[in-house]
Design an enzyme around this catalytic site. Structure first.
Site, mmCIF file in Angstrom:
data_model
loop_
_atom_site.group_PDB
_atom_site.id
_atom_site.type_symbol
_atom_site.label_atom_id
_atom_site.label_comp_id
_atom_site.label_asym_id
_atom_site.label_seq_id
_atom_site.Cartn_x
_atom_site.Cartn_y
_atom_site.Cartn_z
ATOM 1 N N ARG A 72 -74.765 -2.701 -11.265
ATOM 2 C CA ARG A 72 -73.575 -3.202 -10.554
ATOM 3 C C ARG A 72 -73.530 -4.724 -10.460
ATOM 4 N NH1 ARG A 72 -74.777 1.041 -7.235
ATOM 5 N NH2 ARG A 72 -73.500 2.861 -7.668
ATOM 6 N N LYS A 79 -64.212 -14.920 -17.304
ATOM 7 C CA LYS A 79 -63.801 -13.712 -18.031
ATOM 8 C C LYS A 79 -64.899 -13.310 -19.012
ATOM 9 C CE LYS A 79 -59.455 -14.790 -19.467
ATOM 10 N NZ LYS A 79 -58.261 -14.385 -20.236
ATOM 11 N N GLU A 111 -59.334 -26.206 -29.802
ATOM 12 C CA GLU A 111 -59.221 -25.906 -28.364
ATOM 13 C C GLU A 111 -59.331 -27.192 -27.531
ATOM 14 O OE1 GLU A 111 -58.300 -22.928 -27.526
ATOM 15 O OE2 GLU A 111 -59.095 -21.527 -29.016
ATOM 16 N N LYS A 149 -59.858 -27.167 -18.276
ATOM 17 C CA LYS A 149 -59.950 -25.728 -18.010
ATOM 18 C C LYS A 149 -60.333 -25.484 -16.554
ATOM 19 C CE LYS A 149 -60.953 -21.179 -19.489
ATOM 20 N NZ LYS A 149 -61.312 -20.212 -20.502
ATOM 21 N N GLU A 194 -55.605 -15.114 -13.278
ATOM 22 C CA GLU A 194 -54.640 -15.172 -14.379
ATOM 23 C C GLU A 194 -53.278 -14.591 -14.013
ATOM 24 O OE1 GLU A 194 -54.998 -14.803 -19.150
ATOM 25 O OE2 GLU A 194 -56.110 -13.399 -17.934
ATOM 26 N N ARG A 201 -52.497 -20.208 -15.453
ATOM 27 C CA ARG A 201 -53.488 -19.966 -16.504
ATOM 28 C C ARG A 201 -52.807 -19.635 -17.838
ATOM 29 N NH1 ARG A 201 -59.379 -17.384 -15.130
ATOM 30 N NH2 ARG A 201 -60.223 -17.317 -17.214
ATOM 31 N N ASN A 221 -52.593 -20.660 -23.003
ATOM 32 C CA ASN A 221 -52.160 -19.936 -24.193
ATOM 33 C C ASN A 221 -51.347 -20.800 -25.153
ATOM 34 O OD1 ASN A 221 -53.163 -17.412 -24.493
ATOM 35 N ND2 ASN A 221 -51.182 -16.414 -24.304
ATOM 36 N N HIS A 278 -51.168 -20.158 -28.850
ATOM 37 C CA HIS A 278 -51.874 -18.906 -29.102
ATOM 38 C C HIS A 278 -50.974 -17.735 -29.482
ATOM 39 C CE1 HIS A 278 -55.423 -21.005 -27.956
ATOM 40 N NE2 HIS A 278 -56.182 -19.924 -27.982
ATOM 41 N N HIS A 330 -52.285 -15.837 -32.608
ATOM 42 C CA HIS A 330 -52.648 -14.414 -32.639
ATOM 43 C C HIS A 330 -51.877 -13.688 -33.731
ATOM 44 C CE1 HIS A 330 -54.080 -14.819 -28.224
ATOM 45 N NE2 HIS A 330 -55.096 -14.960 -29.057
ATOM 46 N N HIS A 357 -59.913 -18.063 -35.656
ATOM 47 C CA HIS A 357 -59.088 -18.286 -34.465
ATOM 48 C C HIS A 357 -58.693 -19.769 -34.309
ATOM 49 C CE1 HIS A 357 -57.505 -17.845 -30.447
ATOM 50 N NE2 HIS A 357 -58.342 -18.768 -30.012
HETATM 51 N N1 LIG Z 1 -64.161 -15.336 -22.007
HETATM 52 C C1 LIG Z 1 -63.244 -16.206 -22.344
HETATM 53 O O1 LIG Z 1 -62.537 -16.769 -21.494
HETATM 54 C C2 LIG Z 1 -63.068 -16.541 -23.803
HETATM 55 C C3 LIG Z 1 -62.256 -17.608 -24.190
HETATM 56 C C4 LIG Z 1 -62.158 -17.905 -25.548
HETATM 57 C C5 LIG Z 1 -62.863 -17.163 -26.475
HETATM 58 N N2 LIG Z 1 -63.632 -16.120 -26.073
HETATM 59 C C6 LIG Z 1 -64.405 -15.321 -27.033
HETATM 60 O O2 LIG Z 1 -65.330 -16.185 -27.676
HETATM 61 C C7 LIG Z 1 -65.628 -15.649 -28.967
HETATM 62 C C8 LIG Z 1 -65.591 -16.769 -29.975
HETATM 63 O O3 LIG Z 1 -66.580 -17.710 -29.635
HETATM 64 P P1 LIG Z 1 -67.209 -18.685 -30.736
HETATM 65 O O4 LIG Z 1 -66.112 -19.345 -31.478
HETATM 66 O O5 LIG Z 1 -68.246 -19.493 -30.068
HETATM 67 O O6 LIG Z 1 -67.820 -17.656 -31.783
HETATM 68 P P2 LIG Z 1 -69.335 -17.123 -31.998
HETATM 69 O O7 LIG Z 1 -69.973 -16.842 -30.712
HETATM 70 O O8 LIG Z 1 -69.239 -16.045 -33.005
HETATM 71 O O9 LIG Z 1 -70.044 -18.392 -32.652
HETATM 72 C C9 LIG Z 1 -69.614 -18.829 -33.921
HETATM 73 C C10 LIG Z 1 -70.780 -18.896 -34.905
HETATM 74 O O10 LIG Z 1 -71.520 -20.088 -34.646
HETATM 75 C C11 LIG Z 1 -72.886 -19.761 -34.453
HETATM 76 N N3 LIG Z 1 -73.418 -20.745 -33.524
HETATM 77 C C12 LIG Z 1 -73.077 -20.913 -32.221
HETATM 78 N N4 LIG Z 1 -73.700 -21.986 -31.731
HETATM 79 C C13 LIG Z 1 -74.441 -22.513 -32.724
HETATM 80 C C14 LIG Z 1 -75.304 -23.631 -32.830
HETATM 81 N N5 LIG Z 1 -75.463 -24.489 -31.818
HETATM 82 N N6 LIG Z 1 -75.944 -23.846 -34.004
HETATM 83 C C15 LIG Z 1 -75.737 -23.009 -35.060
HETATM 84 N N7 LIG Z 1 -74.929 -21.958 -35.034
HETATM 85 C C16 LIG Z 1 -74.284 -21.713 -33.872
HETATM 86 C C17 LIG Z 1 -72.887 -18.347 -33.962
HETATM 87 O O11 LIG Z 1 -74.143 -17.723 -34.190
HETATM 88 C C18 LIG Z 1 -71.759 -17.747 -34.797
HETATM 89 O O12 LIG Z 1 -72.219 -17.399 -36.067
HETATM 90 C C19 LIG Z 1 -64.633 -14.540 -29.236
HETATM 91 O O13 LIG Z 1 -65.255 -13.297 -29.084
HETATM 92 C C20 LIG Z 1 -63.581 -14.737 -28.150
HETATM 93 O O14 LIG Z 1 -62.964 -13.521 -27.764
HETATM 94 C C21 LIG Z 1 -63.756 -15.809 -24.763
HETATM 95 ZN ZN LIG Z 2 -58.244 -19.843 -28.223
#
Ligand SMILES: NC(=O)c1ccc[n+]([C@@H]2O[C@H](COP(=O)([O-])OP(=O)(O)OC[C@H]3O[C@@H](n4cnc5c(N)ncnc54)[C@H](O)[C@@H]3O)[C@@H](O)[C@H]2O)c1
Ligand SMILES: [Zn+2]
Length: 354
Positions: free
Chosen positions: A120, A142, A184, A219, A229, A233, A237, A240, A244, A256
């Site tokens: 939990r 999130k 971003e 942010k 949200e 918030r 977007n 986006h 998307h 993305h």
């Molecule tokens: N929770 C939220 O509010 C929120 C907001 C935006 C995105 N997201 C989520 O985030 C994800 C995308 O995140 P991302 O773009 O970081 O992708 P990711 O986590 O897949 O990282 C991208 C790539 O870079 C590599 N990597 C990361 N840091 C590194 C480093 N310092 N050195 C070498 N390699 C490194 C990772 O292993 C991966 O292969 C999606 O799943 C998306 O839905 C969540």
């Molecule tokens: Zn985004």
């Protein structure tokens, strides 16, 4: 501006620090954790980051162990979460344990979801290593996983105890991931920090700590106003709705951040078309996108198909065409009921070769 910074974000039950500094994984994070009592500490990371940063981090923490999942969005699933619950139990974790997410947004979302639900909910720390995770995914609480039917369909709100963004880790980030994160950062500037946009245009994305800190501030301000949200918030977007649609219609061939870059140009052009902004806005956004090495156009996708994908956007409640638009950098607005032909015209103008 100070080259390193400590900010804090007001969450559901109090305020948590966000440390943006080169070396934070070596000093600030171990100091923070060492000052508190946890029965066990599980560092969840992926197989790319475990040898780069995971093993060293575990060595600096008391009673810590490393859990490694395969790299990639394909593993942000309930079945990986189930495996992680098993790893936590096998490692002796209980309700007084700590989960640390060390990685990009995939690891942050996945480990955060596990921390929100294991027994939990257990204590959670974010250690984002990608630019996107530092300025976006690790902030705001999130967390979640994907279902075969779509991304982020199961999740929770889970505030971390703290966020440690060690900007030194960005040196090993693949260049494409760096550029995607910059989309971003530009978005953050366009929403609420016009000097950041000017800085990106004049000097590029350096110094890293400064641009990360400024995007984090944007942010922070938005999620503090609107934790669950409901209103403001939505401005996060920006770009986006276009993005998307491009991701979806291309069968996720587009990354993305690259789709967001095209989407920011699209949102700016739509703003100009609707008489909200002057044409210089669209020129500024396009120049910034190109200066950051990001695409401003797409090829090979049909505008009508992109519109159809937008119509199924879950943010278009009741089927009304909702876009975040800009009056100028720093002045976003949410506009409902944008007619199809205006969106199609903008989509046509974003096609390569037009
Ligand atoms: N929770 C939220 O509010 C929120 C907001 C935006 C995105 N997201 C989520 O985030 C994800 C995308 O995140 P991302 O773009 O970081 O992708 P990711 O986590 O897949 O990282 C991208 C790539 O870079 C590599 N990597 C990361 N840091 C590194 C480093 N310092 N050195 C070498 N390699 C490194 C990772 O292993 C991966 O292969 C999606 O799943 C998306 O839905 C969540
Ligand atoms: Zn985004």
């Amino acid at each position: 501006m100070d080259s390193s910074a400590e900010l804090s974000i007001r969450g559901a039950d109090g305020t948590y620090p966000v440390v943006v500094r080169a070396g934070a994984l070596a000093d600030a994070l171990p100091a923070f954790v060492g000052a508190r009592r946890f029965s066990r500490i599980a560092v969840i990371t992926n197989d790319t980051l475990a040898p780069l940063y995971g093993e060293a981090l575990v060595g600096r923490l008391p009673d810590a162990f490393l859990i490694t999942v395969p790299d990639g969005e394909a593993h942000k699933t309930l079945s990986t979460a189930t495996a992680l619950y098993g790893d936590l139990l096998a490692g002796g974790c209980d309700r007084s344990s700590l989960v640390i997410a060390l990685g990009g947004g995939v690891i942050g979302d996945l480990a955060g979801f596990v921390a929100a639900t294991f027994m939990r909910g257990v204590a959670f720390v974010q250690a984002p290593t990608s630019l996107l995770a530092m300025v976006d995914a690790s902030l705001g609480g999130k967390v979640g996983v994907d279902l075969p039917q779509g991304k982020n369909l199961v999740g929770a709100f889970k505030d971390p105890l703290a966020v440690f963004a060690d900007t030194a880790t960005l040196r090993t980030l693949p260049p494409i991931e760096w550029r995607c994160g910059l989309a971003e950062v530009l978005k953050a500037g366009l929403i609420a920090d016009p000097p950041l946009v000017d800085h990106l245009l004049a000097c590029g994305p350096e110094p890293v700590e400064e641009i990360v800190t400024r995007a984090v501030r944007v942010k922070k301000a938005i999620v503090e106003q609107d934790r669950l949200e409901s209103g403001v918030r939505a401005t996060l977007n920006l770009g986006h709705t276009f993005a998307h649609a491009i991701e979806q219609v291309s069968g996720y061939a587009w990354k993305h951040g690259e789709a967001v870059a095209v989407g920011l140009v699209g949102a700016a052009r739509l703003s100009v078309r609707r008489g909200l902004a002057s044409p210089t806005l669209a020129e500024t956004v396009e120049r910034a996108v190109i200066a950051l090495g990001l695409p401003a156009r797409y090829a090979g996708l049909e505008p009508a198909a992109l519109w159809d994908a937008m119509r199924h956007d879950k943010k278009w409640q009741g089927g009304t065409a909702r876009f975040v638009l800009l009056r100028e950098p720093g002045a976003p607005c949410v506009v409902d009921g944008v007619p199809r032909d205006e969106v199609i015209a903008v989509l046509e103008s974003l096609r390569e070769g037009t």
